[in-house]
Design a protein around this motif. Structure first.
Motif, PDB file in Angstrom:
ATOM      1  N   LEU A   1       0.728  -1.299   0.007  1.00 57.22           N
ATOM      2  CA  LEU A   1      -0.128   0.144  -0.251  1.00 57.22           C
ATOM      3  C   LEU A   1       0.605   1.201  -0.078  1.00 57.22           C
ATOM      4  O   LEU A   1       0.420   2.218  -0.607  1.00 57.22           O
ATOM      5  N   THR A   2       1.908   1.208   0.575  1.00 56.62           N
ATOM      6  CA  THR A   2       2.788   2.421   0.585  1.00 56.62           C
ATOM      7  C   THR A   2       3.514   2.549  -0.977  1.00 56.62           C
ATOM      8  O   THR A   2       3.343   3.723  -1.194  1.00 56.62           O
ATOM      9  N   PHE A   3       3.719   1.581  -1.631  1.00 60.59           N
ATOM     10  CA  PHE A   3       4.102   1.759  -2.923  1.00 60.59           C
ATOM     11  C   PHE A   3       3.114   2.320  -3.962  1.00 60.59           C
ATOM     12  O   PHE A   3       3.246   3.039  -4.627  1.00 60.59           O
ATOM     13  N   ILE A   4       1.860   1.656  -3.736  1.00 63.22           N
ATOM     14  CA  ILE A   4       0.647   2.141  -4.303  1.00 63.22           C
ATOM     15  C   ILE A   4       0.428   3.426  -4.146  1.00 63.22           C
ATOM     16  O   ILE A   4       0.244   4.558  -5.105  1.00 63.22           O
ATOM     17  N   MET A   5       0.490   4.043  -2.800  1.00 63.93           N
ATOM     18  CA  MET A   5       0.105   5.471  -2.420  1.00 63.93           C
ATOM     19  C   MET A   5       1.389   6.396  -2.910  1.00 63.93           C
ATOM     20  O   MET A   5       0.906   7.526  -3.446  1.00 63.93           O
ATOM     21  N   LEU A   6       2.438   5.888  -3.210  1.00 65.48           N
ATOM     22  CA  LEU A   6       3.444   6.671  -3.557  1.00 65.48           C
ATOM     23  C   LEU A   6       3.616   6.753  -5.180  1.00 65.48           C
ATOM     24  O   LEU A   6       3.657   8.000  -5.738  1.00 65.48           O
ATOM     25  N   PHE A   7       3.029   5.800  -5.675  1.00 64.53           N
ATOM     26  CA  PHE A   7       2.726   5.646  -7.349  1.00 64.53           C
ATOM     27  C   PHE A   7       1.611   6.826  -7.619  1.00 64.53           C
ATOM     28  O   PHE A   7       1.889   7.519  -8.476  1.00 64.53           O
ATOM     29  N   TYR A   8       0.505   6.713  -6.850  1.00 64.99           N
ATOM     30  CA  TYR A   8      -0.434   7.744  -6.869  1.00 64.99           C
ATOM     31  C   TYR A   8      -0.017   9.066  -6.768  1.00 64.99           C
ATOM     32  O   TYR A   8      -0.625   9.998  -7.521  1.00 64.99           O
ATOM     33  N   ALA A   9       0.466   9.199  -5.719  1.00 68.10           N
ATOM     34  CA  ALA A   9       1.175  10.629  -5.552  1.00 68.10           C
ATOM     35  C   ALA A   9       2.028  11.260  -6.332  1.00 68.10           C
ATOM     36  O   ALA A   9       1.895  12.424  -6.971  1.00 68.10           O
ATOM     37  N   LEU A  10       2.935  10.297  -7.064  1.00 73.32           N
ATOM     38  CA  LEU A  10       3.792  10.781  -8.307  1.00 73.32           C
ATOM     39  C   LEU A  10       2.957  11.171  -9.666  1.00 73.32           C
ATOM     40  O   LEU A  10       3.111  11.812 -10.199  1.00 73.32           O
ATOM     41  N   LEU A  11       1.912  10.122  -9.544  1.00 76.75           N
ATOM     42  CA  LEU A  11       0.929  10.259 -10.834  1.00 76.75           C
ATOM     43  C   LEU A  11       0.268  11.464 -10.682  1.00 76.75           C
ATOM     44  O   LEU A  11       0.102  12.057 -11.846  1.00 76.75           O
ATOM     45  N   PHE A  12      -0.241  11.989  -9.373  1.00 76.94           N
ATOM     46  CA  PHE A  12      -0.828  13.030  -9.359  1.00 76.94           C
ATOM     47  C   PHE A  12       0.036  14.709  -9.361  1.00 76.94           C
ATOM     48  O   PHE A  12      -0.590  15.458  -9.570  1.00 76.94           O
ATOM     49  N   LEU A  13       1.438  14.255  -9.054  1.00 82.02           N
ATOM     50  CA  LEU A  13       2.279  15.372  -9.088  1.00 82.02           C
ATOM     51  C   LEU A  13       2.624  15.972 -10.412  1.00 82.02           C
ATOM     52  O   LEU A  13       2.496  17.153 -10.485  1.00 82.02           O
ATOM     53  N   TYR A  14       2.583  15.085 -11.521  1.00 79.96           N
ATOM     54  CA  TYR A  14       3.082  15.465 -12.733  1.00 79.96           C
ATOM     55  C   TYR A  14       1.988  16.556 -13.332  1.00 79.96           C
ATOM     56  O   TYR A  14       2.337  17.512 -13.894  1.00 79.96           O
ATOM     57  N   PRO A  15       0.596  16.307 -13.261  1.00 76.71           N
ATOM     58  CA  PRO A  15      -0.193  17.383 -13.924  1.00 76.71           C
ATOM     59  C   PRO A  15      -0.310  18.599 -13.296  1.00 76.71           C
ATOM     60  O   PRO A  15      -0.582  19.559 -13.572  1.00 76.71           O
ATOM     61  N   SER A  16       0.108  18.358 -11.736  1.00 81.35           N
ATOM     62  CA  SER A  16       0.074  19.588 -10.872  1.00 81.35           C
ATOM     63  C   SER A  16       1.228  20.476 -11.238  1.00 81.35           C
ATOM     64  O   SER A  16       1.219  21.797 -11.549  1.00 81.35           O
ATOM     65  N   LEU A  17       2.347  19.856 -11.744  1.00 78.84           N
ATOM     66  CA  LEU A  17       3.540  20.602 -12.106  1.00 78.84           C
ATOM     67  C   LEU A  17       3.127  21.059 -13.619  1.00 78.84           C
ATOM     68  O   LEU A  17       3.748  22.239 -13.717  1.00 78.84           O
ATOM     69  N   MET A  18       2.371  20.638 -14.385  1.00 77.49           N
ATOM     70  CA  MET A  18       2.337  20.847 -15.564  1.00 77.49           C
ATOM     71  C   MET A  18       1.405  22.107 -15.499  1.00 77.49           C
ATOM     72  O   MET A  18       1.479  23.309 -16.398  1.00 77.49           O
ATOM     73  N   LEU A  19       0.354  22.127 -14.655  1.00 78.90           N
ATOM     74  CA  LEU A  19      -0.515  23.428 -14.409  1.00 78.90           C
ATOM     75  C   LEU A  19       0.082  24.514 -13.752  1.00 78.90           C
ATOM     76  O   LEU A  19       0.026  25.712 -14.342  1.00 78.90           O
ATOM     77  N   PHE A  20       1.153  24.568 -12.907  1.00 82.00           N
ATOM     78  CA  PHE A  20       1.693  25.375 -12.284  1.00 82.00           C
ATOM     79  C   PHE A  20       2.649  25.864 -13.395  1.00 82.00           C
ATOM     80  O   PHE A  20       2.925  27.327 -13.055  1.00 82.00           O
ATOM     81  N   SER A  21       3.484  25.232 -13.997  1.00 80.54           N
ATOM     82  CA  SER A  21       4.376  25.909 -14.990  1.00 80.54           C
ATOM     83  C   SER A  21       3.688  26.488 -16.054  1.00 80.54           C
ATOM     84  O   SER A  21       4.145  27.741 -16.437  1.00 80.54           O
ATOM     85  N   TYR A  22       2.297  26.099 -16.450  1.00 82.28           N
ATOM     86  CA  TYR A  22       1.510  26.930 -17.530  1.00 82.28           C
ATOM     87  C   TYR A  22       1.266  27.938 -16.853  1.00 82.28           C
ATOM     88  O   TYR A  22       1.292  29.225 -17.522  1.00 82.28           O
ATOM     89  N   ALA A  23       0.752  28.312 -15.676  1.00 75.13           N
ATOM     90  CA  ALA A  23       0.517  29.387 -14.892  1.00 75.13           C
ATOM     91  C   ALA A  23       1.522  30.433 -14.968  1.00 75.13           C
ATOM     92  O   ALA A  23       1.381  31.545 -15.238  1.00 75.13           O
ATOM     93  N   VAL A  24       2.890  29.899 -14.569  1.00 76.09           N
ATOM     94  CA  VAL A  24       3.882  30.887 -14.250  1.00 76.09           C
ATOM     95  C   VAL A  24       4.098  31.611 -15.741  1.00 76.09           C
ATOM     96  O   VAL A  24       4.567  32.624 -15.885  1.00 76.09           O
ATOM     97  N   LYS A  25       4.475  30.608 -16.811  1.00 74.35           N
ATOM     98  CA  LYS A  25       4.516  31.041 -18.173  1.00 74.35           C
ATOM     99  C   LYS A  25       3.713  32.016 -18.806  1.00 74.35           C
ATOM    100  O   LYS A  25       3.903  32.999 -19.537  1.00 74.35           O
ATOM    101  N   ALA A  26       2.293  31.494 -18.587  1.00 75.58           N
ATOM    102  CA  ALA A  26       1.314  32.441 -19.366  1.00 75.58           C
ATOM    103  C   ALA A  26       1.311  33.999 -18.650  1.00 75.58           C
ATOM    104  O   ALA A  26       1.082  34.811 -19.383  1.00 75.58           O
ATOM    105  N   LYS A  27       1.269  33.808 -17.404  1.00 79.30           N
ATOM    106  CA  LYS A  27       1.583  35.229 -16.943  1.00 79.30           C
ATOM    107  C   LYS A  27       2.508  36.147 -17.035  1.00 79.30           C
ATOM    108  O   LYS A  27       2.495  37.170 -17.397  1.00 79.30           O
TER     109      LYS A  27
END
Length: 158
Positions: free
Chosen positions: A81-107
């Protein structure tokens, strides 16, 4: 009134059709960048919380297994379950990083009429939607497989 986007496009590619970025479009991009930055930060926070929960699984499972009638949960194994939770956390981290990068560059692109920043931001937004689309295809395929196996299992049981 021409802005810097129009002038830059006209100087670099005189024979190609121009894309005109109006003030309304700039306003929309700026507002959208604010919301996507918020969503990116919230995504970072949730990813961090998921990582904390993942590393707490051992303690959670040892506490649960000591409760009366909860012995069956101790056999699940906290490592899996630790591995699964870490996998989901990293899976969720990538789109968050893309959204944040978009926001910084768009502004930056909208505020300073920086064509390269705006182009980079649109590329980050494309990556976000591509990732989301791939995840949706995987989820739909998974649901189709579940439906298929449930149908076959139901027919076999009948």
């Amino acid at each position: 009134m021409e802005n810097n986007f129009e002038q830059t496009a006209a100087q670099e590619q005189p024979n190609l059709p121009q894309l005109i970025v109006t003030e309304n479009m700039r306003s929309y991009l700026y507002d959208m960048a604010g919301w996507t930055k918020f969503l990116g930060i919230v995504g970072f926070i949730f990813s961090g919380l998921m990582i904390l929960v993942a590393f707490s699984m051992g303690a959670i499972f040892s506490t649960i297994s000591q409760m009366p009638g909860m012995d069956m949960y101790s056999s699940l194994g906290s490592g899996v379950l630790t591995f699964i939770m870490l996998f989901y956390a990293l899976l969720f981290l990538y789109p968050s990083l893309m959204l944040f990068s978009y926001a910084v560059k768009a502004k930056q692109g909208v505020l300073y009429a920086d064509q390269l920043s705006l182009e980079t931001s649109i590329g980050k937004l494309k990556s976000f939607f591509k990732f989301y689309g791939i995840m949706m295809i995987i989820a739909i395929a998974f649901y189709v497989l579940i439906f298929f196996f449930a149908l076959v299992g139901g027919m076999a049981a009948a």
